[in-house]
Design an enzyme around this catalytic site. Structure first.
Site: not given
Ligand code: F6P
Length: 319
Positions: A125, A127, A171
């Site tokens: 990830t 994050d 996040r």
């Molecule tokens: O967990 C990785 C992430 O990119 C976060 O930083 C972000 O909040 C989320 O996923 C976005 O998710 P999606 O790709 O479903 O919009």
């Protein structure tokens, strides 16, 4: 154990491919049959499983995204979905599974291990929000993508003598913002872990201008959010033209950095070693450059320790 499988789950992260490659090649070297599961837990439930050879992972170490595709599965969150998944794993003779993803994916792995499947999790990830490991696979690449954007925004902000707000992902974890803020020489970093006062921020912007600063870069974490509202407020209070850029999914793509490729390779190899030892329900990470592993439950219960030292450095150096 004779057959192991690997899947990627949740948001993709640069370096996932390097981790898949490490799992496949280490697995084959140890005499396992290795299978790839497509589209995370959702593909697992649907039996989207195929055998992987050495060359199925050739030419992927440098590629962002995940060749196995990824998904967030609602069905797998139900007991019926998980029973389907276990039946599929049994049908394919798979007794060990490596799950590359974030905390949600690890919870899924923990459930499968309770149902008799040996599972090992790898932190994939951008994050960097998993307390048990210093770094997650993908964080370094995302950080460098943000840094590149900040460098470019600095040029245009200086030329126009503007304030520039850059909203970054993560996040509820401020690491991307904090690390990028330090590396990019930002004037302010706004993250979920720390309260922020918009009046103090505006004062800092004006003081910077009075000292002759041409630009003012503010890195805003998505966990705080509200880039457009903040832009309006800063403009109103300071009278200085302000622009907001939300970097979005650009942060998730791109060729992984050397650091992410090496981390992914080390952790992928360790995951297979653990399966070879018959271990299950564990996650692999890195602490102080040592590869470590913990029981999933224990890892997920660990509290993130906010890096006050880095936050202080960011503040001191921004003046
Ligand atoms: O967990 C990785 C992430 O990119 C976060 O930083 C972000 O909040 C989320 O996923 C976005 O998710 P999606 O790709 O479903 O919009």
């Amino acid at each position: 154990m004779k057959t192991i499988a690997v899947l990627t789950s949740g948001g993709d992260a640069p370096g996932m491919n390097a981790a898949i490659r490490a799992v496949v090649r280490t697995g084959l070297e140890k005499g396992f049959k290795v299978m790839g599961v497509q589209r995370g837990y959702s593909g697992l439930i649907n039996g989207e499983i195929f055998e992987m050879g050495r060359y199925s992972v050739a030419d992927i170490i440098q590629r962002g995204g995940t060749i196995l595709r990824t998904a967030r599965s609602e069905e797998f969150k139900t007991e019926a979905g998980r029973i389907k998944a276990v039946n599929i794993l049994k049908a394919f003779g798979i007794d060990g599974l490596v799950v590359i993803g974030g905390d949600g994916s690890f919870k899924g792995a923990r459930e499968l291990s309770k149902m008799g499947i040996n599972t090992i999790g790898l932190p994939g990830t951008i994050d960097n929000d998993l307390a048990y490991t210093d770094y997650t696979i993908g964080f370094d690449t995302a950080l460098n993508t943000v840094l590149d954007a900040i460098n470019k925004l600095r040029d245009t902000s200086s030329s126009h003598e503007r304030v520039s707000i850059v909203e970054v992902m993560g996040r509820n974890c401020g690491d991307i913002a904090l690390f990028a803020g330090i590396a990019g020489g930002a004037e302010s970093v706004i993250i979920p872990e720390k309260e922020f006062d918009v009046n103090l921020l505006c004062r800092k912007v004006l003081e910077g201008k009075n000292r002759g600063k041409l630009h003012n870069l503010i890195i805003l974490s998505e966990g705080v959010g509200g880039a457009q509202a903040l832009k309006k407020k800063i403009q109103e209070v300071t009278g200085i033209e302000t622009r907001a850029t939300v970097l979005g999914h650009i942060q998730r793509g791109g060729s992984p950095t050397a650091a992410d490729r090496i981390l992914a390779s080390r952790l992928g190899a360790r995951a297979v070693e653990l399966l070879e030892q018959g271990k299950s329900s564990r996650v692999v990470g890195v602490r102080g450059n040592e590869v470590v592993d913990f029981e999933i439950e224990e890892a997920l219960a660990m509290e993130s320790k906010f890096n006050e030292e880095l936050y202080n450095i960011a503040n001191i150096l921004s003046y």
